[in-house]
Scaffold this active site. Structure first.
Site, PDB file in Angstrom:
ATOM      1  N   GLY A 287      12.353 -27.593  20.284  1.00 57.75           N
ATOM      2  CA  GLY A 287      11.690 -28.544  21.156  1.00 57.75           C
ATOM      3  C   GLY A 287      11.410 -29.755  20.294  1.00 57.75           C
ATOM      4  O   GLY A 287      10.626 -29.671  19.356  1.00 57.75           O
ATOM      5  N   THR A 288      12.059 -30.844  20.520  1.00 51.98           N
ATOM      6  CA  THR A 288      12.304 -31.791  19.450  1.00 51.98           C
ATOM      7  C   THR A 288      12.416 -33.218  19.949  1.00 51.98           C
ATOM      8  O   THR A 288      12.323 -33.476  21.141  1.00 51.98           O
ATOM      9  CB  THR A 288      13.624 -31.387  18.759  1.00 51.98           C
ATOM     10  OG1 THR A 288      13.857 -32.212  17.645  1.00 51.98           O
ATOM     11  CG2 THR A 288      14.783 -31.556  19.697  1.00 51.98           C
ATOM     12  N   THR A 289      12.639 -34.123  19.018  1.00 52.37           N
ATOM     13  CA  THR A 289      12.982 -35.507  19.341  1.00 52.37           C
ATOM     14  C   THR A 289      14.196 -35.899  18.514  1.00 52.37           C
ATOM     15  O   THR A 289      14.136 -35.875  17.278  1.00 52.37           O
ATOM     16  CB  THR A 289      11.822 -36.455  19.034  1.00 52.37           C
ATOM     17  OG1 THR A 289      10.664 -36.056  19.777  1.00 52.37           O
ATOM     18  CG2 THR A 289      12.183 -37.893  19.411  1.00 52.37           C
TER      19      THR A 289
ATOM     20  N   ASP B  96      12.942 -35.491  14.242  1.00 54.81           N
ATOM     21  CA  ASP B  96      11.781 -34.878  13.607  1.00 54.81           C
ATOM     22  C   ASP B  96      12.239 -33.581  12.939  1.00 54.81           C
ATOM     23  O   ASP B  96      13.445 -33.330  12.816  1.00 54.81           O
ATOM     24  CB  ASP B  96      10.685 -34.615  14.643  1.00 54.81           C
ATOM     25  CG  ASP B  96      11.055 -33.472  15.576  1.00 54.81           C
ATOM     26  OD1 ASP B  96      12.174 -33.491  16.127  1.00 54.81           O
ATOM     27  OD2 ASP B  96      10.247 -32.542  15.726  1.00 54.81           O
TER      28      ASP B  96
ATOM     29  N   LYS C 243      17.670 -31.359  11.459  1.00 54.42           N
ATOM     30  CA  LYS C 243      18.349 -31.307  12.759  1.00 54.42           C
ATOM     31  C   LYS C 243      19.532 -32.263  12.839  1.00 54.42           C
ATOM     32  O   LYS C 243      20.134 -32.408  13.906  1.00 54.42           O
ATOM     33  CB  LYS C 243      17.349 -31.619  13.873  1.00 54.42           C
ATOM     34  CG  LYS C 243      16.150 -30.688  13.879  1.00 54.42           C
ATOM     35  CD  LYS C 243      15.144 -31.078  14.938  1.00 54.42           C
ATOM     36  CE  LYS C 243      13.895 -30.202  14.851  1.00 54.42           C
ATOM     37  NZ  LYS C 243      12.879 -30.574  15.849  1.00 54.42           N
TER      38      LYS C 243
END
Length: 237
Positions: free
Chosen positions: A16-18, A33, A49
């Site tokens: 769950g990320t940006t 992130d 990532k």
């Protein structure tokens, strides 16, 4: 430990990320992130990532960590074979289409959204978004992950055509830090990868060097420090 906590520990690792990809005048900047979560728990606070596919193409990964890693591994393998057969590096479009083929062909089993970015001598810097379902979209900028919902209006206002490399890098770092401030599933540090005709450059921004936004607090060792600390400066776009 209660049953709900055990369920979180046994949940699949999810990023769950940006993730962000931005084109500029001469190349692309990718940013992300570093928080990987398992239910309500942070499984890894410093994950990377942004994954290399070839020397000139990278991919930002979001969604299921396992799914995004296996797609990246398969695409890297196929691109390696492609490069050997052609005797030259694969283009960004070829890499993005391979990601699309795998994502679309397995759309009922995969839970991952990807952003492919890179530079080649034919088309320069390119960004492609491959969201859930395997659609391939060429865009001047792409954002993904749980933190992206906080950033669409910001990018509509802040992105502009013909940015310099420094402007693009500053935009990416500011955007990821804004998402970290609002999205509980995004956090940790900010990593960026800049790709252009001169090669690839990686940068690392620790969490304590990122700007603070509305209602965020500086790190403190005492509750009294927090109570009497001044508020952060208002956001200046």
């Amino acid at each position: 430990m209660d049953l709900n906590s055990m369920a979180d520990l046994n949940a699949p690792h999810s990023m769950g990320t940006t993730i962000i990809g931005v084109t500029y005048n001469g190349g692309v900047v990718l940013g992300a992130d570093s928080r990987t979560s398992t239910g309500m728990y942070v499984a890894n606070r410093a994950s990377d990532k942004i994954t290399e596919l070839t020397d000139n193409v990278y991919v930002c990964r979001s969604g299921s960590a396992a799914d995004s890693q296996i797609v990246s591994d398969y695409v890297r393998y196929f691109l390696h074979q492609h490069t050997i057969q052609l005797g030259q590096p694969a283009t960004v479009k070829v890499a993005a289409n391979l990601v699309r083929l795998i994502a679309y062909g397995n759309k009922n089993m995969l839970q991952t959204g990807l952003i492919v970015g890179g530079w080649d001598k034919y088309e320069g810097g390119k960004i492609y978004g491959v969201p859930l379902g395997g659609t391939l979209i060429e865009q001047p900028f792409a954002i993904g992950g749980s933190g992206s919902s906080y950033l669409y209006g910001f990018f509509d206002q802040a992105w502009k055509e013909g940015m310099t490399k420094e402007e693009a890098e500053q935009l990416v770092v500011k955007a990821v830090s804004l998402a970290i401030a609002r999205d509980g599933a995004s956090g940790g540090v900010v990593r960026t990868v800049t790709i252009n005709s001169e090669g690839v450059g990686r940068k690392f921004y620790p969490g304590d060097t990122l700007p603070l936004w509305h209602e965020e607090l500086d790190a403190h060792t005492s509750l009294l420090d927090i109570l009497f600390a001044p508020g952060p400066e208002p956001m200046n776009i």
